[in-house]
Design an enzyme around this catalytic site. Structure first.
Site, mmCIF file in Angstrom:
data_model
loop_
_atom_site.group_PDB
_atom_site.id
_atom_site.type_symbol
_atom_site.label_atom_id
_atom_site.label_comp_id
_atom_site.label_asym_id
_atom_site.label_seq_id
_atom_site.Cartn_x
_atom_site.Cartn_y
_atom_site.Cartn_z
ATOM 1 C CE LYS A 54 -9.552 38.013 -9.359
ATOM 2 N NZ LYS A 54 -8.444 38.914 -8.552
ATOM 3 C CD GLN A 98 -6.704 42.138 -8.781
ATOM 4 O OE1 GLN A 98 -7.939 41.421 -8.688
ATOM 5 N NE2 GLN A 98 -5.581 41.322 -9.390
ATOM 6 C CG ASP A 121 -6.730 36.940 -3.184
ATOM 7 O OD1 ASP A 121 -6.942 35.916 -3.877
ATOM 8 O OD2 ASP A 121 -6.463 38.151 -3.636
#
Ligand code: NAD
Length: 296
Positions: A54, A98, A121
């Site tokens: 990422k 994460q 997200d």
């Protein structure tokens, strides 16, 4: 009929190119550089790989990448403080914590502490509610990638019968909401669905997000249907490690009109959509027009 292969790797490259173009314009015309902060708690090897990837791709499209690596014993209070700092940092337009988090940390509490406008997200409860009511939101990256590929392949999805196999909060449910938003007739199937083969056989679009290697055989697929395989399963075959999806690719490709491969299908789209969400969040934060074709 041999199915057309939907090349997610190539499509993701076009998404990244579009993102890079918008980033360049934001810099040139507004002196703004979008920034994505990724928070990693602990040393889960798969998470470390994702976070590295990422960060690398964020920099490649011209955005700023901020990595916050915290040790596995980090307290909830300390993690909340890191998120709060990022929420208040004007250089940070997207925040991603994460998952999975170590067991002593409450994932819902942490995710819901992220500013919803920076929740790239799309897991914050506000974004879930906005998506569910058809309002502008941050959309979870994997289903957004699937939607982009479906729109690119079909143009309009209106009136199509779609079956989503799997009802997780990160893939199945938001996928179903997005397909509904594009006027599909949507069925969500799951582990308790009666006669799953029969349900899948009705579908013009099948999205498989189950986490079971090659679970969907070709004879469940309606002739000409589009198959989107979200599954990423590591298996051992003939003494070799292999990555396979949730559908049996060979037999499904014989009946489908189009199909995503694993690897090289949905996978590469997920990070590309994370970058797309970050540039969208940056534009919204600055009251600028959103990039076209990068949101739901
Ligand atoms: P999950 O385990 O949270 O959910 C799986 C769902 O499948 C559940 O809702 C369950 O009801 C359903 N299910 C389980 N067994 C079933 C059965 N026999 N019949 C019908 N339904 C069944 O998984 P998830 O997080 O949604 O991920 C699904 C898959 O997608 C996994 O392989 C995961 O690795 C992959 N994934 C890929 C990406 C990507 O970037 N490509 C992103 C997220 C997840």
């Amino acid at each position: 009929m041999a199915a057309q292969i939907i090349d997610g790797k190539a499509f993701a490259a076009t998404v990244r190119e579009k993102v890079a173009g918008h980033v360049a314009r934001l810099k040139e015309e507004h002196n703004i550089t979008p920034g994505l902060a990724v928070v990693l708690v602990g040393e889960d090897p798969a998470s470390q790989v994702y976070v590295r990837s990422k960060g690398k791709q964020t920099v490649e499209v011209g955005m700023n990448s901020y990595e916050h690596k915290l040790d596995a014993e980090t307290s909830e209070e300390d993690l909340l403080a890191v998120v709060e700092k990022l929420n208040n940092d004007p250089e940070v337009h997207g925040i991603l914590v994460q998952l999975p988090l170590p067991g002593h940390l409450n994932e819902d509490l942490i995710i819901n502490s992220i500013d919803p406008a920076k929740d790239v997200d799309g897991f914050h409860i506000s974004n879930v509610g906005l998506l569910g009511t058809g309002q502008k939101s941050m959309v979870p990256c994997t289903p957004l990638g699937c939607l982009m590929m479906l729109r690119d392949h079909h143009g309009s999805l209106s009136g199509m019968d779609a079956v989503v196999i799997g009802r997780s909060n990160i893939v199945g449910k938001p996928m179903a909401q997005l397909l509904l938003g594009d006027s599909c007739t949507v069925t969500i199937a799951h582990s308790r669905t009666k006669d799953l083969p029969d349900v899948v056989r009705r579908a013009d679009i099948v999205v498989a997000a189950v986490g079971r290697p090659e679970m969907v055989p070709g004879d469940w697929i309606k002739e000409g249907a589009t198959v989107i395989d979200v599954g990423i399963n590591r298996i051992e075959r003939d003494g070799k490690n292999k990555l396979v999806g949730d559908v049996d690719y060979a037999s499904c490709a014989e009946r489908a009109g189009a199909i995503t491969p694993v690897p090289g299908g949905v996978g590469p789209m997920t990070i590309a959509c994370l970058l797309a969400n970050t540039v969208t969040a940056c534009c919204r934060a600055n009251g600028l027009a959103e990039p076209e074709g990068l949101t739901a």
